[in-house]
Scaffold this motif. Structure first.
Motif, PDB file in Angstrom:
ATOM      1  N   ARG A 265      -3.166 -38.185   5.069  1.00 40.26           N
ATOM      2  CA  ARG A 265      -1.994 -37.636   4.390  1.00 40.26           C
ATOM      3  C   ARG A 265      -1.849 -38.096   2.943  1.00 40.26           C
ATOM      4  O   ARG A 265      -1.371 -37.345   2.094  1.00 40.26           O
ATOM      5  CB  ARG A 265      -0.730 -38.019   5.164  1.00 40.26           C
ATOM      6  CG  ARG A 265      -0.627 -37.373   6.546  1.00 40.26           C
ATOM      7  CD  ARG A 265      -0.294 -35.907   6.426  1.00 40.26           C
ATOM      8  NE  ARG A 265      -0.079 -35.295   7.732  1.00 40.26           N
ATOM      9  CZ  ARG A 265       0.456 -34.090   7.906  1.00 40.26           C
ATOM     10  NH1 ARG A 265       0.830 -33.386   6.850  1.00 40.26           N
ATOM     11  NH2 ARG A 265       0.618 -33.600   9.110  1.00 40.26           N
ATOM     12  N   LEU A 266      -2.239 -39.341   2.669  1.00 39.97           N
ATOM     13  CA  LEU A 266      -2.012 -39.923   1.345  1.00 39.97           C
ATOM     14  C   LEU A 266      -3.276 -40.006   0.502  1.00 39.97           C
ATOM     15  O   LEU A 266      -3.194 -40.182  -0.714  1.00 39.97           O
ATOM     16  CB  LEU A 266      -1.420 -41.327   1.482  1.00 39.97           C
ATOM     17  CG  LEU A 266      -0.090 -41.428   2.231  1.00 39.97           C
ATOM     18  CD1 LEU A 266       0.280 -42.897   2.453  1.00 39.97           C
ATOM     19  CD2 LEU A 266       1.017 -40.703   1.487  1.00 39.97           C
ATOM     20  N   GLY A 267      -4.431 -39.895   1.155  1.00 32.93           N
ATOM     21  CA  GLY A 267      -5.690 -40.100   0.462  1.00 32.93           C
ATOM     22  C   GLY A 267      -6.166 -41.533   0.621  1.00 32.93           C
ATOM     23  O   GLY A 267      -5.382 -42.429   0.949  1.00 32.93           O
ATOM     24  N   ALA A 268      -7.437 -41.749   0.385  1.00 32.77           N
ATOM     25  CA  ALA A 268      -8.025 -43.068   0.626  1.00 32.77           C
ATOM     26  C   ALA A 268      -7.592 -44.099  -0.404  1.00 32.77           C
ATOM     27  O   ALA A 268      -7.636 -45.309  -0.128  1.00 32.77           O
ATOM     28  CB  ALA A 268      -9.554 -42.956   0.635  1.00 32.77           C
ATOM     29  N   GLU A 269      -7.183 -43.662  -1.606  1.00 31.16           N
ATOM     30  CA  GLU A 269      -6.804 -44.598  -2.666  1.00 31.16           C
ATOM     31  C   GLU A 269      -5.291 -44.590  -2.848  1.00 31.16           C
ATOM     32  O   GLU A 269      -4.742 -43.944  -3.747  1.00 31.16           O
ATOM     33  CB  GLU A 269      -7.517 -44.248  -3.980  1.00 31.16           C
ATOM     34  CG  GLU A 269      -9.019 -44.441  -3.904  1.00 31.16           C
ATOM     35  CD  GLU A 269      -9.705 -44.256  -5.245  1.00 31.16           C
ATOM     36  OE1 GLU A 269      -9.009 -43.883  -6.218  1.00 31.16           O
ATOM     37  OE2 GLU A 269     -10.922 -44.461  -5.320  1.00 31.16           O
ATOM     38  N   HIS A 270      -4.611 -45.319  -1.979  1.00 28.67           N
ATOM     39  CA  HIS A 270      -3.149 -45.385  -2.010  1.00 28.67           C
ATOM     40  C   HIS A 270      -2.725 -46.799  -1.612  1.00 28.67           C
ATOM     41  O   HIS A 270      -3.365 -47.427  -0.749  1.00 28.67           O
ATOM     42  CB  HIS A 270      -2.554 -44.363  -1.028  1.00 28.67           C
ATOM     43  CG  HIS A 270      -1.078 -44.160  -1.180  1.00 28.67           C
ATOM     44  ND1 HIS A 270      -0.153 -45.025  -0.643  1.00 28.67           N
ATOM     45  CD2 HIS A 270      -0.367 -43.196  -1.824  1.00 28.67           C
ATOM     46  CE1 HIS A 270       1.062 -44.595  -0.932  1.00 28.67           C
ATOM     47  NE2 HIS A 270       0.964 -43.496  -1.654  1.00 28.67           N
ATOM     48  N   PRO A 271      -1.657 -47.335  -2.214  1.00 33.97           N
ATOM     49  CA  PRO A 271      -1.217 -48.694  -1.867  1.00 33.97           C
ATOM     50  C   PRO A 271      -0.928 -48.901  -0.390  1.00 33.97           C
ATOM     51  O   PRO A 271      -1.183 -49.986   0.155  1.00 33.97           O
ATOM     52  CB  PRO A 271       0.057 -48.871  -2.709  1.00 33.97           C
ATOM     53  CG  PRO A 271      -0.141 -47.971  -3.880  1.00 33.97           C
ATOM     54  CD  PRO A 271      -0.882 -46.783  -3.339  1.00 33.97           C
ATOM     55  N   ASP A 272      -0.383 -47.884   0.282  1.00 37.31           N
ATOM     56  CA  ASP A 272      -0.093 -48.031   1.713  1.00 37.31           C
ATOM     57  C   ASP A 272      -1.376 -48.230   2.513  1.00 37.31           C
ATOM     58  O   ASP A 272      -1.394 -48.966   3.502  1.00 37.31           O
ATOM     59  CB  ASP A 272       0.651 -46.802   2.235  1.00 37.31           C
ATOM     60  CG  ASP A 272       2.078 -46.724   1.732  1.00 37.31           C
ATOM     61  OD1 ASP A 272       2.553 -47.705   1.128  1.00 37.31           O
ATOM     62  OD2 ASP A 272       2.725 -45.674   1.929  1.00 37.31           O
ATOM     63  N   VAL A 273      -2.447 -47.553   2.102  1.00 32.56           N
ATOM     64  CA  VAL A 273      -3.739 -47.721   2.772  1.00 32.56           C
ATOM     65  C   VAL A 273      -4.244 -49.149   2.578  1.00 32.56           C
ATOM     66  O   VAL A 273      -4.741 -49.775   3.517  1.00 32.56           O
ATOM     67  CB  VAL A 273      -4.755 -46.695   2.234  1.00 32.56           C
ATOM     68  CG1 VAL A 273      -6.155 -46.987   2.784  1.00 32.56           C
ATOM     69  CG2 VAL A 273      -4.332 -45.276   2.603  1.00 32.56           C
TER      70      VAL A 273
END
Length: 244
Positions: A182-190
């Motif tokens: 949903r957010l993409g691989a490069e996201h702070p939540d990941v």
């Protein structure tokens, strides 16, 4: 009026609320634009800039839906900035607004955040209450990916506190899969979830797998936040402990 979230000791309180009739289209357009800007800034790890965009707008005149949405985002920003006290305040505000509003999805997300924020300081009864209320709201919310992720994160924390590490690992893997999609691989939540996975794997004694997760977390933190950020230093230290 409704009692404060901290006094909601029965999931029936949430189960009896009717769905909100306020549509998302009725949100103030200025707030909507600022919220989207702040979300974009957060996704690129510009945490202070994101907070500066949104914080000045959060006044009671804004209404419960935008207040709940804004407080949820600001709570997440505060967590990334290391300000846990402010994060808890925002999560509390989000939960109270969501309950008044009757939006089950926002309720579930805010209550899950409160559970996570208070996991080290509240009594087991209080934590069980937040967990029960969050799951009751999630049941009414239906299949919303944000809710699924928040519950998985709080379930992982609960499982870790009971030393049920396999269950925690499963919940975090589920969360990571949804976040990446949903957010993409490069996201702070990941990055945050990768770190939680690495810590859980280390506790399980699966050091090779933990190293891979820490390496992925470190690489992502460096891309998002730069090599001088405290998050990068922490990830590098934890990885060094495993290498040592």
């Amino acid at each position: 009026g409704l009692p404060r979230v901290s006094h909601c000791l029965d999931a029936l309180l949430l189960e009896q609320k009717s769905p909100s009739e306020i549509s998302h289209d009725e949100i103030d357009p200025v707030f909507r634009a600022r919220y989207l800007e702040a979300s974009a800034l957060f996704s690129t790890a510009q945490y202070s800039s994101a907070a500066a965009k949104l914080e000045p707008l959060l006044t009671p005149a804004l209404g419960d839906r935008p207040l709940a949405m804004g407080a949820l985002l600001l709570g997440k920003i505060a967590t990334q900035l290391g300000d846990e006290r402010r994060a808890k305040t925002y999560h509390q505000q989000a939960a109270e607004c969501a309950i008044r509003l009757g939006d089950a999805g926002l309720e579930a997300r805010a209550l899950s955040r409160l559970y996570a924020a208070r996991s080290n300081e509240s009594s087991s009864y209080e934590l069980e209450t937040f967990d029960r209320l969050a799951h009751a709201a999630a049941t009414r919310a239906g299949d919303q990916w944000e809710v699924v992720v928040e519950l998985a994160q709080s379930d992982a924390i609960a499982a870790q506190s009971r030393n049920q590490l396999e269950h925690a690992l499963e919940a975090l893997e589920r969360s990571l899969e949804i976040q990446t999609k949903r957010l993409g691989a490069e996201h702070p939540d990941v990055a945050t979830t990768l770190q939680s996975l690495a810590q859980t794997l280390m506790r399980l004694g699966r050091y090779d797998q933990a190293v891979k997760r820490y390496e992925a977390c470190l690489k992502l933190r460096e891309v998002l936040e730069g090599t001088e950020h405290p998050h990068v230093a922490l990830a590098a230290h934890q990885l060094g402990v495993l290498y040592g």
